[in-house]
Motif scaffolding. Structure first.
Motif, PDB file in Angstrom:
ATOM      1  N   TYR A 329       0.786  -1.430   0.143  1.00  0.00           N
ATOM      2  CA  TYR A 329      -0.112  -0.032   0.000  1.00  0.00           C
ATOM      3  C   TYR A 329       0.680   1.376   0.018  1.00  0.00           C
ATOM      4  CZ  TYR A 329       0.858  -1.179   4.993  1.00  0.00           C
ATOM      5  OH  TYR A 329       1.454  -1.323   6.133  1.00  0.00           O
ATOM      6  N   ARG A 331       3.241   1.888  -2.297  1.00  0.00           N
ATOM      7  CA  ARG A 331       3.769   2.155  -3.318  1.00  0.00           C
ATOM      8  C   ARG A 331       3.440   3.381  -4.019  1.00  0.00           C
ATOM      9  NH1 ARG A 331       6.279  -1.805  -6.860  1.00  0.00           N
ATOM     10  NH2 ARG A 331       5.747  -3.581  -5.567  1.00  0.00           N
ATOM     11  N   SER A 332       1.851   3.823  -3.616  1.00  0.00           N
ATOM     12  CA  SER A 332       1.558   5.226  -4.146  1.00  0.00           C
ATOM     13  C   SER A 332       2.084   6.171  -3.463  1.00  0.00           C
ATOM     14  CB  SER A 332       0.024   5.135  -4.216  1.00  0.00           C
ATOM     15  OG  SER A 332      -0.223   4.977  -2.745  1.00  0.00           O
ATOM     16  N   LYS A 333       2.944   5.965  -2.275  1.00  0.00           N
ATOM     17  CA  LYS A 333       3.532   6.979  -1.146  1.00  0.00           C
ATOM     18  C   LYS A 333       4.839   7.124  -1.608  1.00  0.00           C
ATOM     19  CE  LYS A 333      -0.268   7.871   1.485  1.00  0.00           C
ATOM     20  NZ  LYS A 333      -0.777   8.256   0.566  1.00  0.00           N
TER      21      LYS A 333
END
Length: 448
Positions: A329, A331-333
């Motif tokens: 989760y 990866r988008s950060k």
């Protein structure tokens, strides 16, 4: 059962220690930087950024409560390393303990290796419960007596005294590294060990401090051509000639010291080809391996990169046998994690005693366990709120978008300053130690 744990709350807190000179205030020197069980699991050592080593010993089971397992209490605390200054390079050398490795116990004393950025030390930890009395040439205070006053000879005797645990440095292995030491590993011959820095691996004999042998050197003639660094290295648990080292490019090299004195040519090369569809600006950073561990059996390798844990079969170099997503989760950060430098955090990984479960840390004081047989996984949290003795740990879930349930935590509310980088697992029981900043949490599976 050693290999039975589940998504049910099978873990509860056995003890929690807080190392801080100021109660709840955590100074930088109090942050735990390494944690390690010895080969029997009776002792547990932690090192911190202040150069201190704290050793915990497991209490013996009491006859009144034979079913209750012994708890860990402080056994010895000593200052392993002091801050130093390299006058030739005008550099300060931190006292922070980077790694601790225990030697197998040969007699009543215990031995461990501890290292900071430049110097490895061999420490002896021993007990003393008797003291000599009745010297002829010295009085009880240790002062030399006047020979003319001595009229008779006495036979010195040993008297009982309160138990004292002493830590004494037996060997100091210095001047072996130009760059910062990131790992040490004791060989299965128990006579040698290796120390690893960013560009070189050195082999030392435990009895010889003034000479080491360089077994890997990846330093290019021109430093501008440097493309990768060594991130971790470990000896095979049974074959004294075999070791592996990992790199910042995501590759693992297995070397055989019988082939050549300088192991520049590897025997095996493990690397997973990158999926072009997942390529991004951060690909190279997140593929860097932060830890590598042989399984106890010696058949498998486990590596940890920023987002995943991978298990490799030594007989298959082309791709990993298993890949576990630790915190996909994030990866988008990655952009914000790059800006706050968290993307460079080095997480460790550990096997349980039967190599059936693996554990590694994450953010928000979460740590993850993966059962290799059932393919189940669980996220647990090491926090003060649930650290009352015998309290049951509830599995945690991270919500990624959509509607958040009551017991879930949102990705946006994760605390990236709270991270579990260092963990260790008891060699034969379901007992784990987890370091969260300046707190050491010890968990064990549920006792009925």
């Amino acid at each position: 059962m050693l290999d039975q744990f589940g998504s049910e709350a099978l873990w509860h807190v056995q003890a929690c220690r807080v190392f801080s000179s100021y109660g709840d205030e955590c100074t930088d020197t109090d942050i735990i930087s390494t944690v390690e069980f010895n080969s029997t699991g009776e002792l547990l050592a932690t090192g911190d950024k202040g150069g201190r080593v704290v050793v915990f010993q497991r209490e013996q089971e009491s006859k009144n409560q034979p079913h209750r397992r012994g708890e860990y209490n402080v056994y010895s605390t000593f200052q392993s390393h002091e801050p130093e200054f390299d006058y030739l390079k005008s550099l300060e050398i931190e006292e922070k303990i980077n790694k601790i490795r225990w030697l197998p116990q040969q007699n009543a004393a215990y031995f461990l290796l501890s290292t900071n950025d430049k110097t490895v030390k061999l420490w002896k930890i021993s007990e003393r419960d008797k003291r000599p009395e009745g010297y002829n040439l010295k009085d009880e205070d240790g002062r030399i007596r006047d020979p003319s006053t001595i009229t008779s000879l006495r036979v010195p005797v040993l008297r009982p005294m309160d138990l004292m645990v002493e830590a004494t440095p037996r060997r100091v292995f210095s001047n072996g590294h130009t760059y910062h030491i990131n790992s040490i590993s004791v060989n299965s011959d128990y006579e040698t060990y290796m120390s690893t820095d960013d560009l070189r691996i050195n082999l030392w004999h435990l009895e010889i401090t003034n000479r080491s042998f360089n077994i890997v050197d990846i330093k290019p003639a021109n430093m501008e051509e440097l493309t990768e660094v060594i991130t971790a290295a470990e000896f095979h648990p049974h074959q004294c000639n075999t070791f592996v080292y990992s790199s910042s490019k995501g590759s693992i090299r297995l070397c055989d010291m019988r082939a050549a004195a300088l192991c520049d040519n590897h025997s095996k090369f493990f690397e997973e080809p990158e999926d072009p569809s997942n390529r991004s600006f951060f690909s190279e950073i997140i593929s860097s391996i932060s830890d590598v561990k042989f399984s106890h059996s010696g058949r498998y390798l486990m590596t940890r990169d920023y987002l995943t844990v991978k298990v490799w079969d030594l007989n298959m170099e082309s791709k990993p046998l298993e890949t576990y997503q630790v915190h996909d989760y994030l990866r988008s950060k990655l952009c914000s994690l790059y800006e706050n430098d968290c993307i460079f955090d080095k997480f460790e990984c550990v096997w349980n005693g039967s190599d059936s479960v693996i554990m590694t840390g994450s953010y928000n004081n979460f740590f993850r366990m993966f059962d290799r047989n059932t393919k189940r996984d669980v996220t647990l949290e090491a926090s003060r709120e649930n650290s009352k003795p015998r309290a049951i740990l509830k599995p945690r879930k991270v919500c990624v978008g959509g509607k958040r349930r009551k017991d879930e935590i949102s990705v946006d509310s994760l605390d990236f300053s709270k991270k579990i980088l260092h963990t260790t697992w008891h060699p034969s029981e379901n007992i784990i130690a987890v370091a969260a900043t300046n707190n050491l949490y010890i968990f064990q599976d549920k006792v009925n």
